[in-house]
Design a protein around this motif. Structure first.
Motif, PDB file in Angstrom:
ATOM      1  N   GLU A   1      67.922 130.353 -31.077  1.00 53.93           N
ATOM      2  CA  GLU A   1      67.940 131.687 -30.458  1.00 53.93           C
ATOM      3  C   GLU A   1      69.226 132.433 -30.814  1.00 53.93           C
ATOM      4  O   GLU A   1      70.255 131.813 -31.121  1.00 53.93           O
ATOM      5  N   ASP A   2      69.175 133.762 -30.735  1.00 52.93           N
ATOM      6  CA  ASP A   2      70.368 134.565 -30.999  1.00 52.93           C
ATOM      7  C   ASP A   2      71.324 134.586 -29.799  1.00 52.93           C
ATOM      8  O   ASP A   2      72.519 134.820 -29.961  1.00 52.93           O
ATOM      9  N   ASP A   3      70.736 134.383 -28.604  1.00 51.13           N
ATOM     10  CA  ASP A   3      71.547 134.391 -27.377  1.00 51.13           C
ATOM     11  C   ASP A   3      72.470 133.166 -27.375  1.00 51.13           C
ATOM     12  O   ASP A   3      72.017 132.020 -27.331  1.00 51.13           O
ATOM     13  N   GLU A   4      73.775 133.408 -27.452  1.00 52.55           N
ATOM     14  CA  GLU A   4      74.746 132.330 -27.589  1.00 52.55           C
ATOM     15  C   GLU A   4      74.728 131.363 -26.403  1.00 52.55           C
ATOM     16  O   GLU A   4      74.836 130.153 -26.566  1.00 52.55           O
ATOM     17  N   LYS A   5      74.587 131.891 -25.166  1.00 46.41           N
ATOM     18  CA  LYS A   5      74.598 131.044 -23.970  1.00 46.41           C
ATOM     19  C   LYS A   5      73.386 130.123 -23.939  1.00 46.41           C
ATOM     20  O   LYS A   5      73.479 128.971 -23.509  1.00 46.41           O
ATOM     21  N   VAL A   6      72.249 130.652 -24.394  1.00 46.27           N
ATOM     22  CA  VAL A   6      71.036 129.834 -24.481  1.00 46.27           C
ATOM     23  C   VAL A   6      71.238 128.734 -25.513  1.00 46.27           C
ATOM     24  O   VAL A   6      70.864 127.574 -25.302  1.00 46.27           O
ATOM     25  N   GLN A   7      71.872 129.096 -26.645  1.00 47.18           N
ATOM     26  CA  GLN A   7      72.138 128.119 -27.700  1.00 47.18           C
ATOM     27  C   GLN A   7      73.026 126.979 -27.190  1.00 47.18           C
ATOM     28  O   GLN A   7      72.778 125.808 -27.467  1.00 47.18           O
ATOM     29  N   VAL A   8      74.067 127.336 -26.464  1.00 43.97           N
ATOM     30  CA  VAL A   8      74.991 126.323 -25.916  1.00 43.97           C
ATOM     31  C   VAL A   8      74.219 125.325 -25.054  1.00 43.97           C
ATOM     32  O   VAL A   8      74.362 124.102 -25.200  1.00 43.97           O
ATOM     33  N   ALA A   9      73.398 125.843 -24.152  1.00 40.63           N
ATOM     34  CA  ALA A   9      72.653 124.985 -23.224  1.00 40.63           C
ATOM     35  C   ALA A   9      71.615 124.147 -23.957  1.00 40.63           C
ATOM     36  O   ALA A   9      71.491 122.935 -23.722  1.00 40.63           O
ATOM     37  N   ALA A  10      70.852 124.785 -24.867  1.00 43.24           N
ATOM     38  CA  ALA A  10      69.793 124.069 -25.583  1.00 43.24           C
ATOM     39  C   ALA A  10      70.378 122.995 -26.492  1.00 43.24           C
ATOM     40  O   ALA A  10      69.861 121.872 -26.561  1.00 43.24           O
ATOM     41  N   ALA A  11      71.469 123.329 -27.183  1.00 40.42           N
ATOM     42  CA  ALA A  11      72.108 122.357 -28.072  1.00 40.42           C
ATOM     43  C   ALA A  11      72.671 121.182 -27.274  1.00 40.42           C
ATOM     44  O   ALA A  11      72.614 120.024 -27.704  1.00 40.42           O
ATOM     45  N   GLY A  12      73.216 121.487 -26.091  1.00 46.30           N
ATOM     46  CA  GLY A  12      73.710 120.421 -25.217  1.00 46.30           C
ATOM     47  C   GLY A  12      72.594 119.484 -24.798  1.00 46.30           C
ATOM     48  O   GLY A  12      72.754 118.254 -24.792  1.00 46.30           O
TER      49      GLY A  12
ATOM     50  N   ALA B   1      69.478 130.513 -17.623  1.00 44.85           N
ATOM     51  CA  ALA B   1      69.668 129.682 -16.425  1.00 44.85           C
ATOM     52  C   ALA B   1      68.761 128.456 -16.448  1.00 44.85           C
ATOM     53  O   ALA B   1      69.185 127.342 -16.106  1.00 44.85           O
ATOM     54  N   ALA B   2      67.503 128.656 -16.865  1.00 45.94           N
ATOM     55  CA  ALA B   2      66.559 127.540 -16.917  1.00 45.94           C
ATOM     56  C   ALA B   2      66.989 126.512 -17.960  1.00 45.94           C
ATOM     57  O   ALA B   2      66.906 125.295 -17.726  1.00 45.94           O
ATOM     58  N   THR B   3      67.475 126.998 -19.107  1.00 47.67           N
ATOM     59  CA  THR B   3      67.900 126.092 -20.184  1.00 47.67           C
ATOM     60  C   THR B   3      69.131 125.300 -19.755  1.00 47.67           C
ATOM     61  O   THR B   3      69.252 124.098 -20.023  1.00 47.67           O
ATOM     62  N   GLU B   4      70.066 125.961 -19.065  1.00 50.35           N
ATOM     63  CA  GLU B   4      71.262 125.269 -18.567  1.00 50.35           C
ATOM     64  C   GLU B   4      70.877 124.189 -17.551  1.00 50.35           C
ATOM     65  O   GLU B   4      71.458 123.105 -17.531  1.00 50.35           O
ATOM     66  N   CYS B   5      69.892 124.505 -16.720  1.00 53.14           N
ATOM     67  CA  CYS B   5      69.424 123.533 -15.727  1.00 53.14           C
ATOM     68  C   CYS B   5      68.814 122.321 -16.436  1.00 53.14           C
ATOM     69  O   CYS B   5      69.097 121.166 -16.080  1.00 53.14           O
TER      70      CYS B   5
ATOM     71  N   PHE C   1      60.719 129.805 -21.257  1.00 53.68           N
ATOM     72  CA  PHE C   1      59.917 130.663 -22.140  1.00 53.68           C
ATOM     73  C   PHE C   1      60.090 132.142 -21.810  1.00 53.68           C
ATOM     74  O   PHE C   1      59.576 133.010 -22.508  1.00 53.68           O
ATOM     75  N   GLU C   2      60.749 132.445 -20.670  1.00 56.14           N
ATOM     76  CA  GLU C   2      60.814 133.816 -20.150  1.00 56.14           C
ATOM     77  C   GLU C   2      61.431 134.795 -21.164  1.00 56.14           C
ATOM     78  O   GLU C   2      62.331 134.442 -21.919  1.00 56.14           O
ATOM     79  N   ASN C   3      60.943 136.033 -21.118  1.00 54.46           N
ATOM     80  CA  ASN C   3      61.525 137.080 -21.972  1.00 54.46           C
ATOM     81  C   ASN C   3      62.873 137.543 -21.428  1.00 54.46           C
ATOM     82  O   ASN C   3      63.708 138.045 -22.166  1.00 54.46           O
ATOM     83  N   HIS C   4      63.039 137.380 -20.109  1.00 52.60           N
ATOM     84  CA  HIS C   4      64.279 137.812 -19.471  1.00 52.60           C
ATOM     85  C   HIS C   4      65.409 136.871 -19.883  1.00 52.60           C
ATOM     86  O   HIS C   4      65.367 135.654 -19.636  1.00 52.60           O
ATOM     87  N   ASP C   5      66.448 137.416 -20.521  1.00 49.46           N
ATOM     88  CA  ASP C   5      67.526 136.601 -21.099  1.00 49.46           C
ATOM     89  C   ASP C   5      68.222 135.725 -20.060  1.00 49.46           C
ATOM     90  O   ASP C   5      68.480 134.544 -20.298  1.00 49.46           O
ATOM     91  N   GLN C   6      68.549 136.312 -18.890  1.00 47.26           N
ATOM     92  CA  GLN C   6      69.304 135.551 -17.886  1.00 47.26           C
ATOM     93  C   GLN C   6      68.485 134.410 -17.303  1.00 47.26           C
ATOM     94  O   GLN C   6      69.001 133.323 -17.056  1.00 47.26           O
ATOM     95  N   LEU C   7      67.185 134.665 -17.065  1.00 44.81           N
ATOM     96  CA  LEU C   7      66.320 133.600 -16.541  1.00 44.81           C
ATOM     97  C   LEU C   7      66.180 132.475 -17.560  1.00 44.81           C
ATOM     98  O   LEU C   7      66.237 131.288 -17.204  1.00 44.81           O
TER      99      LEU C   7
ATOM    100  N   ASN D   1      80.802 129.849 -32.748  1.00 48.34           N
ATOM    101  CA  ASN D   1      81.196 129.348 -31.425  1.00 48.34           C
ATOM    102  C   ASN D   1      81.415 127.839 -31.537  1.00 48.34           C
ATOM    103  O   ASN D   1      80.504 127.078 -31.846  1.00 48.34           O
ATOM    104  N   MET D   2      82.666 127.412 -31.319  1.00 48.32           N
ATOM    105  CA  MET D   2      83.010 126.008 -31.532  1.00 48.32           C
ATOM    106  C   MET D   2      82.224 125.064 -30.610  1.00 48.32           C
ATOM    107  O   MET D   2      81.941 123.930 -30.974  1.00 48.32           O
ATOM    108  N   GLU D   3      81.860 125.558 -29.409  1.00 43.39           N
ATOM    109  CA  GLU D   3      81.101 124.717 -28.476  1.00 43.39           C
ATOM    110  C   GLU D   3      79.716 124.437 -29.041  1.00 43.39           C
ATOM    111  O   GLU D   3      79.227 123.304 -28.999  1.00 43.39           O
TER     112      GLU D   3
END
Length: 936
Positions: free
Chosen positions: A818-829, A783-787, A774-780, A864-866
């Protein structure tokens, strides 16, 4: 008819010699009835047993021999006759034991040896029968064979070594230990010790240690059979290996008496074990006696101190019983004070090692900390004061020196008490006066005492005004290196403590580098004793606060190696000093951030504003870290972490953790740190110590865990020990970098195995990881979503998503938008894996938010194909889960998206995407919701 038992015995002997065994039995039987003397009774029974053997009445022979043995356990004739009878009765194991006892009493008797060999051969035949008897016979034979080889002076060396090692291994196994014990093993082991052959003594002592572990009855029996005086005498020898082995034996016995160690073996033997307090006090008194005995080696004295350190103070302060501590204070405090008051340079000194007095100071500290109330502490203080007063004699300077050395020793232990002792009339004045003495030994003792006394600023003020001038004079004039180095450290310490004009700056006249060079010179001089060289390390711990000094120090590789070598010694002061110097060199101490507005205000009011030294800037710090890594600092730190808890204090642990964190800053260096044992060393630092130290060590572990292969960085079961420190960093009180790197580490771990995922769940990390999603900080958030993406593979995590009354699934669906592509990759996974594993979640996904369809369509059209591939997998899972759900989807724009993607020509770059789209369309056709193109 005769009524004299002796005459009847003589008559029976004559009949026996004449081979008239029936009449011999009658004479012995009559004598037994009339006799009242125990010793004669034993002779009569064993003689009658001999008659029964001749008559082949073996049960009666065994019975009579047993009666003789009951009167005299070492009656060798009765033992041998019972062995013969038992053999004839087929009780080979019992016969073997009796023959073995005979061979122990008379090892050179060839008849006994032959009997043992014959019985051994017969038993070997029975061994092949299998079962419990087989194991017992086999073990007994092995034990006997081992002792035969070890006690035979003509045995080959290789055979002896093998037998010794086998005996040690057998002693560590419960069944083996019991067989050794039952087969007269303790007596045979004592014989091995009495040979005084170091190899045999070690084997015997180590075997006895194994036999004692976890078995109170056996440990008590062994203690009484060997005798505490003998055990202490063996521990006193000037042989490090033997002394340590005997120390371990006594520790194993103490563990059993205290009810510690491995699980107890309960049974009938428990009933015969008496109250252990008497034995424990006997052991304690003998250990205290060892402290002041001149016959005890320095190694032996250290062992006694270590045993007292480990076994006397309470392990848990919640336990109200501190009677062991009060007993030692009442009966042995003066003996411990005598040890700390020894002066190695004086002829009457007890044998000591470099660590003896510091270990005694640690014991003083532990005992003081274990006291529960003021009256107990007052009693401790009064004993110390009276003993020290009795040693102060202005007419006898040697005696007074011992008193000052005692105060110095207490200052290294319970410091508050040492501070009170400094307040005793004349003590401080005597210390300062001794500095001005012409005798070097007086100066040596006084300077050391001043150094320890100056740790407290209140005392340092007195010393600064009275002793600094003397220390400076001593440093400049003395030619004795031992005194010179101590004087320098004293001045360094006073300069650091006081910050006054009398301190280090004035003395050094702006050249701390010059003093540091001198310290490095002493440090590298191996001809100087280690006790003196440790003062050079302590001097550097203060001098490396200067940026120029620390920069020069890390360039001096021989000095670094000398310091690392000294760090391997079991010395609390050295460990702390080495750790302090390394903290200074790596700038891993806490610094206050200067507020720009306050800086401007201070300049405006013409106040001094401290400026950062050029060599304290990041580039210089990085270079120093690289130099330390190249010099092998990680191996040295790993060695320091292994030190005993009495030596490695919580403060030292914190300093080491700070250094490790600084070393881990550059990701390129983390492989080197792991290779040199840094990963393993950090685990205990993250679990025990100060709160700050545990956080620093956990953060260093997180840095390693984030980018390293866990199987290499933390091999085996060790990886599971790292999870808890990482989870401890998932806390809002920790800073963002600590949170982020802990999440990266957990992400790496959760991708390795389901067992690791389960461990993370058990450590209750899931709620914290969700919070960071839920964090506002993009990197946190990323990282949490990837975990979480890795964790959802675990069934227990999936079940938490399925459970009613939570928004976990909703959160993951929304993160896919989300607009953040890395978050999208992790959440979609994560969503793809959840919907594949749990059909319930497919229908639940359509209920958690009205935006679900829009988000899914965006995923399927993503650039993003992933992300696009994961979106299509989610769509396939929804279609496959339920025909009704597929009907809903076929009526939406999703069908057009899938049709567009499915009709595309094959393309290796995005074939995986085209294939999933076609699979979705095929599933629609299977349901009959759409028709193939040819039928349309």
């Amino acid at each position: 008819q005769m009524e004299d038992p002796i005459q009847l015995k003589e008559e029976g002997n004559k009949y026996f010699q004449a081979s008239d065994y029936e009449k011999a039995v009658q004479s012995y039987t009559q004598a037994i009835k009339l006799n009242k003397d125990k010793a004669l009774q034993a002779v009569l029974y064993r003689n009658r047993a001999a008659c029964f053997l001749k008559k082949e009445e073996y049960a009666k022979a065994a019975s009579d021999a047993s009666r003789a043995i009951d009167i005299n356990a070492s009656d060798i004739k009765a033992l041998y006759r019972r062995s013969q009878a038992l053999e004839k009765l087929g009780k080979l194991d019992q016969a073997f034991k009796d023959a073995q006892k005979c061979a122990t009493i008379e090892p050179r008797n060839k008849n006994f040896q032959e009997t043992l060999r014959r019985l051994g051969a017969n038993i070997q035949e029975k061994v092949n029968a299998g079962g419990a008897l087989r194991i017992q016979f086999s073990t007994d034979l092995r034990v006997q064979k081992m002792f035969e080889i070890l006690l035979d002076e003509n045995s080959e060396k290789e055979k002896r070594e093998k037998a010794a090692n086998n005996l040690i291994v057998l002693g560590r196994e419960e069944a083996g230990a019991e067989r050794i014990f039952q087969n007269n093993g303790v007596s045979l082991l004592l014989q091995l010790i009495e040979t005084k052959n170091a190899e045999l003594v070690l084997a015997a002592v180590r075997t006895l240690s194994g036999m004692c572990m976890g078995h109170k009855a056996r440990a008590t029996a062994i203690l009484h059979y060997l005798g505490i005086d003998n055990i202490c005498m063996w521990m006193s020898v000037d042989n490090e290996e033997i002394s340590l082995a005997v120390c371990n034996l006594l520790q194993a016995i103490s563990d059993c008496l205290l009810g510690q160690g491995k699980e107890e073996h309960h049974g009938k033997e428990e009933a015969v074990v008496l109250d252990t307090k008497k034995d424990l006090r006997m052991i304690t008194m003998r250990l205290l006696d060892m402290l002041v005995s001149k016959k005890v080696s320095g190694q032996g004295r250290d062992r006694a101190l270590n045993l007292l350190n480990k076994n006397i103070p309470r392990k848990d302060l919640k336990d109200h019983d501190n009677s062991r501590t009060t007993f030692v204070i009442d009966n042995g405090l003066k003996k411990i004070l005598k040890v700390v008051g020894q002066i190695p340079e004086m002829p009457d000194c007890l044998p000591l090692t470099e660590n003896t007095q510091l270990t005694a100071s640690v014991l003083l500290n532990k005992l003081y900390d274990d006291l529960r109330c003021d009256p107990e502490r007052d009693n401790y203080r009064v004993i110390c004061e009276e003993y020290i007063k009795s040693k102060i004699d202005p007419q006898d300077m040697d005696k007074t020196l011992h008193a000052i050395q005692m105060v110095s020793g207490v200052l290294q232990g319970p410091f508050d008490l040492g501070n009170k002792l400094l307040g005793m009339k004349g003590v401080m004045e005597m210390m300062v006066a001794l500095c001005g003495s012409e005798r070097e030994i007086d100066q040596l003792v006084a300077v050391e005492a001043l150094i320890h006394a100056s740790t407290k600023l209140s005392r340092a003020t007195f010393i600064i005004s009275n002793g600094v001038t003397l220390l400076k004079e001593i440093y400049k004039k003395t030619k004795n290196e031992k005194i010179k180095i101590r004087a320098l450290v004293g001045l360094c310490k006073l300069g650091s403590a006081g910050g006054t004009d009398y301190g280090l700056r004035q003395f050094a006249e702006g050249s701390t580098e010059k003093l540091a060079r001198q310290c490095r010179k002493w440090l590298c001089n191996t001809s100087i004793d280690a006790r003196t060289r440790k003062w050079a390390v302590e001097g550097l711990a203060y001098l490396t606060l200067d940026a120029d000094v620390k920069d020069d120090f890390v360039e001096d590789e021989p000095a670094l190696h000398a310091m690392f070598e000294l760090a391997k010694t079991s010395d609390k002061t050295i460990l702390y000093s080495v750790a302090s110097a390394l903290v200074n060199c790596t700038n891993s101490y806490d610094t206050k951030e200067l507020v720009p507005e306050l800086v401007q205000l201070a300049k405006f009011s013409k106040q001094h504003v401290p400026e950062e030294h050029p060599k304290d800037k990041k580039d210089f710090v990085v270079k120093r870290v690289k130099r330390l890594l190249k010099a092998g600092v990680v191996s040295a730190l790993a060695c320091m972490v292994k030190a005993d808890s009495a030596i490695l204090t919580d403060q030292s642990k914190e300093l080491i953790a700070r250094v490790f964190l600084a070393l881990c800053e550059d990701p390129k260096d983390r492989g080197t740190i792991v290779a040199q044992g840094g990963g393993k060393a950090l685990i205990p630092l993250a679990v025990e110590g100060t709160e700050v130290g545990k956080i620093k060590a956990s953060h260093a572990l997180a840095k390693i865990a984030a980018i390293s292969n866990p199987d290499i960085a933390f091999p085996g079961e060790r990886v599971y020990e790292v999870v808890r420190p990482l989870v401890s960093l998932l806390n809002t009180e920790r800073d963002g970098l600590q949170n982020y790197e802990a999440l990266l580490g957990l992400t790496n771990f959760s991708g390795r195995s389901d067992k690791l995922r389960m461990k993370i769940v058990k450590e209750r990390a899931l709620p914290d990881i969700e919070n960071y999603m839920f964090e506002n900080h993009d990197q946190l958030r990323q990282a949490a979503t990837e975990c979480m993406c890795n964790l959802v593979v675990n069934k227990e995590v999936q079940e938490r998503f399925v459970a009613d009354g939570n928004d976990r699934l909703k959160l993951v669906v929304l993160l896919c938008g989300e607009d953040d592509e890395k978050v999208q990759v992790a959440a979609a996974g994560a969503l793809a894996m959840l919907t594949a594993a749990q059909k319930k979640l497919c229908s639940k996904m359509t209920e958690v938010t009205t935006q679900w369809l829009e988000i899914l369509q965006r995923l399927c059209l993503h650039d993003n194909m992933e992300v696009q591939h994961r979106g299509l997998v989610i769509a396939f899972n929804l279609i496959s889960a339920d025909k009704e759900l597929a009907k809903k989807l076929v009526e939406t724009e999703l069908l057009e998206i899938l049709t567009y993607l499915g009709k595309q020509e094959d393309d290796p770059k995005k074939q995986h995407i085209i294939n999933v789209a076609r699979d979705c369309l095929t599933r629609f056709m299977d349901y009959g919701l759409i028709k193939p193109l040819s039928q349309a």
